[in-house]
Design a protein around this motif. Sequence first.
Motif, PDB file in Angstrom:
ATOM      1  N   ILE A 110       0.853  -1.215   0.000  1.00 12.49           N
ATOM      2  CA  ILE A 110       0.000   0.000   0.000  1.00 12.49           C
ATOM      3  C   ILE A 110       0.879   1.251   0.000  1.00 12.49           C
ATOM      4  N   ALA A 111       1.896   1.258   0.896  1.00  8.50           N
ATOM      5  CA  ALA A 111       2.784   2.430   0.978  1.00  8.50           C
ATOM      6  C   ALA A 111       3.460   2.679  -0.359  1.00  8.50           C
TER       7      ALA A 111
ATOM      8  N   VAL B 287       0.818   4.002  -2.964  1.00  6.77           N
ATOM      9  CA  VAL B 287       0.460   5.400  -2.694  1.00  6.77           C
ATOM     10  C   VAL B 287       1.638   6.313  -3.003  1.00  6.77           C
ATOM     11  N   GLY B 288       2.820   5.852  -2.571  1.00 10.34           N
ATOM     12  CA  GLY B 288       4.024   6.631  -2.832  1.00 10.34           C
ATOM     13  C   GLY B 288       4.242   6.839  -4.317  1.00 10.34           C
TER      14      GLY B 288
ATOM     15  N   VAL C 230       1.977   9.514  -5.567  1.00  9.25           N
ATOM     16  CA  VAL C 230       2.459  10.834  -5.124  1.00  9.25           C
ATOM     17  C   VAL C 230       3.651  11.265  -5.962  1.00  9.25           C
ATOM     18  N   VAL C 231       4.538  10.308  -6.246  1.00 13.62           N
ATOM     19  CA  VAL C 231       5.728  10.640  -7.045  1.00 13.62           C
ATOM     20  C   VAL C 231       5.320  11.090  -8.439  1.00 13.62           C
TER      21      VAL C 231
ATOM     22  N   GLY D  40       3.605  14.432  -8.173  1.00 12.60           N
ATOM     23  CA  GLY D  40       4.556  15.473  -7.744  1.00 12.60           C
ATOM     24  C   GLY D  40       5.553  15.806  -8.831  1.00 12.60           C
ATOM     25  N   VAL D  41       6.123  14.779  -9.461  1.00 10.81           N
ATOM     26  CA  VAL D  41       7.141  15.002 -10.481  1.00 10.81           C
ATOM     27  C   VAL D  41       6.553  15.743 -11.677  1.00 10.81           C
TER      28      VAL D  41
ATOM     29  N   PRO E 183      12.895  14.474 -13.083  1.00 14.18           N
ATOM     30  CA  PRO E 183      13.620  13.241 -13.375  1.00 14.18           C
ATOM     31  C   PRO E 183      12.947  12.469 -14.520  1.00 14.18           C
TER      32      PRO E 183
ATOM     33  N   ALA F 236      12.525   6.476 -12.974  1.00  9.10           N
ATOM     34  CA  ALA F 236      12.598   6.981 -11.604  1.00  9.10           C
ATOM     35  C   ALA F 236      11.520   6.363 -10.729  1.00  9.10           C
ATOM     36  N   SER F 237      10.330   6.225 -11.308  1.00 11.12           N
ATOM     37  CA  SER F 237       9.233   5.651 -10.528  1.00 11.12           C
ATOM     38  C   SER F 237       9.511   4.193 -10.194  1.00 11.12           C
TER      39      SER F 237
ATOM     40  N   ILE G 168      12.471   2.844  -9.892  1.00  8.44           N
ATOM     41  CA  ILE G 168      13.510   2.834  -8.844  1.00  8.44           C
ATOM     42  C   ILE G 168      12.871   3.122  -7.495  1.00  8.44           C
ATOM     43  N   PHE G 169      11.962   4.102  -7.501  1.00  7.68           N
ATOM     44  CA  PHE G 169      11.327   4.482  -6.254  1.00  7.68           C
ATOM     45  C   PHE G 169      10.568   3.306  -5.654  1.00  7.68           C
TER      46      PHE G 169
ATOM     47  N   CYS H 170      11.482   1.924  -2.176  1.00  7.88           N
ATOM     48  CA  CYS H 170      10.477   2.108  -1.135  1.00  7.88           C
ATOM     49  C   CYS H 170      10.254   0.793  -0.388  1.00  7.88           C
TER      50      CYS H 170
END
Lengths: 97, 686
Positions: free
Chosen positions: A52-53, A56-57, A60-61, A64-65, A74, A79-80, A82-83, A87
């Motif tokens: 879930i984190a 959601v993250g 947001v990325v 936001g990006v 980026p 990038a996503s 990698i995130f 994460c």
Amino acid sequence: MIERSAIVQALTKARDVAARGLRESAVARRVRVLSGEFGALPPCVKAQCVAIAAAVGLVVVVLGVSQLPTAQRPVLPLASGIFLALCCIALAAPFRE
Amino acid sequence: MTRRWAIRSAIAGVLAGVCYVFSPIAVCVIAAAAVVLPRFLQGFPDDDRRWLAWIIAVAIVARLLAIGGLFLLNMPRHDDQFLGASSGDEAYAMSRALRTRDIRLGAPTGKYDYFVANDDYGRNSYVAVLTVLQVVLGPTPYGLRLLNGFLFLSASLLLFRVAFRAYGATAAFGGLAVVLFWPTLFAWSISLLKEPLYFLCGALVITGVVHATRSRGAASRLIGVAVAVTATWAARDLRPEALLLTGAGVATGLIAAAALRSARTSATAIVLVVVTVAVAAIPAVGRRVMAGLVSAAKLQAGHVFTVGHAYKLLDAGFYMNPATPAASSLTLTHDEAARYVIRAVASFVAIPLPWQLQSARELAYLPEQLAWYLLVGLLAVGGAAAMRRDRLVTSVLVGFVLPTAVVLALTNGNIGTLLRLRGLVIPYLAWVSAAGVAAAAETIDRKDRMPFIDDRGRLFGRVNLFDAAVAAFVVVLIPIAYGTYLLFRTTPAGITSVADAPISKEERRVAGGSLLEAKLKVRGNGFRPMLRATIDSTPALAFVFEDPHSADVLVPVMNEGRYDLVLYDGVQEVARAPKAVVIGSNAPERVVTARVRLTAPDEVLALVQAGDHDSRALGRTVTVLDVGRRTPGSGGTSTLDVTVQVGLDRGEGGWVYRDRVFKAGAAFTLATERYIIEGIVVEAGL
């Protein structure tokens, strides 16, 4: 000899005071309780929490990006990805058995 | 799964996502640190682990605060062109990476972007990593500092583990504190430079070599070798000749460890050194050694002529004419080479001496310089103690940096660069020096060796020895060093007055035939014979040193105007007097019409025409107005009377033209691009 040094004694005292402060702070106590509760969860629930984190993250990325100016942005898909991977590692690493 | 945990997970995701948007690389570094750093804490007794965790925590917090401070300081400059660099090398690496990013992402670019992105100069694996990070994660001027801090911390902890096993807790913790909080290294560790990566590679090489040498199993040894080889390969282009330096460093360490194993091996090693020196005395080998030293000297002389605070290792005369290493024609005799090598070795340890510091920024470095002297002093004590504790680790740590130190000592000529590059050796030597402190601490209860220290470690039964040492450093050493700085520092060159002075025959001789516009009497402070002078950007014909407060500057012919007088030491500007040189009108004081009689063969006289100008008479009017009749003379020559307009100046003996008195009967020369004819003045027209 070293233990009787005023400087080392002061450093030791500073360390102990900081440790006590950190131990007794409300935020630290809350984090400790949370991590304790999280650690007590069954493995499948832990995995769901991380998923879930991460999901959601990721949203947001992406949101936001896309708001960043082009010069600051980026490379989105990579990038996503990698995130997402990082994460999962970051969230899971401190709570591993 | 409860709803509460779902919400908590979502909040955690939002927080992580926001952090990632602001600084993706910081999130990556935190994730990597969360995995890597706890592993460094494993395997230590509880108390040591607690101390280690605290030192790591303080090191991280200090670096985060420093990076945050940089962010706040840079706030007004944050825009699309912001590089986040605080030095030239940082700016180059970041701008190269960002130019490549623009090219890859199709942003508007120019030819220069392609030139920089593909330039061979500055190409190395750190720039490649930097470029990938900028392309994938966007401009990361602060996150990258965090990454470098993480690399530096990891390297320090690798060496800490090696030192802990080799020398024990006191030396290992002492060394770690030095490496993590030594001011220059601290600044390094959060820079945008390649040094943290190079340090990590070096730490991995040492860890790998020690592991490979100490392990019993073949597989374990193989892993150690693989780590060392991979790290060496990764460092191959991070410094010039990095492979050679790393290989030579490891070889030096291992050979030293083998040579110092027993009295017999030590004696064998001494014999081998003597034989090597004898071989170097053979002319053919000696010539190659000299050729290497001359190449190094050319580099050193070239470094002196860079902007910044330079220091000199060669004899003073070699720095008179600035030249790049490629253009330098420098040669050394054996004596000059020997002096150069001795000065180089001494300079690596001693420079900058307290009184050599020149600016407030350099003065701020004074405590660190004293700490460096202390570190070197303790190296002698620590070397012996550390050798007794662990010969292999000590040999590898010291041997690893020896080739680097030798190359740096011989080629460097800039104090700022020396301070920065000395950081390449401190992280390895700190552990050995710390072992010296630990060894000294162990002898405290030996009354025969330490009569002034009681069994509780107190100096004269009053002050704890460790506290006394720190107090002595702060209260005694630093003030003494500051006092020597005030007393012995080189007086900075300064110009207080510039005045015209009469030109004498002496100055004309010094000018070596060049035309002199003026002679300036310059007064001020801190003049030295090796200074150079320029008038704005025009080099003066000579800077004639008289004493530290007075000098003459010979000015070449220049256009009318007001100019700055600038004094240089090498290429470093040391003094400037703005608009102090006034070049007046170059027009002659008097213009007369005169008749001159020229004597030459007919065919030469036939070239003279009305309107001819004297080509040598800079700013002086010498024009042929009228050509008279030729009169045949003896010996195949004729005479020709010519009316000329001549510009004259007042001089010794009356009116002069080109330093000759101009009067009837005086010699006269008319020179144009087509002829030079001698003659005499018939009527001066005065």
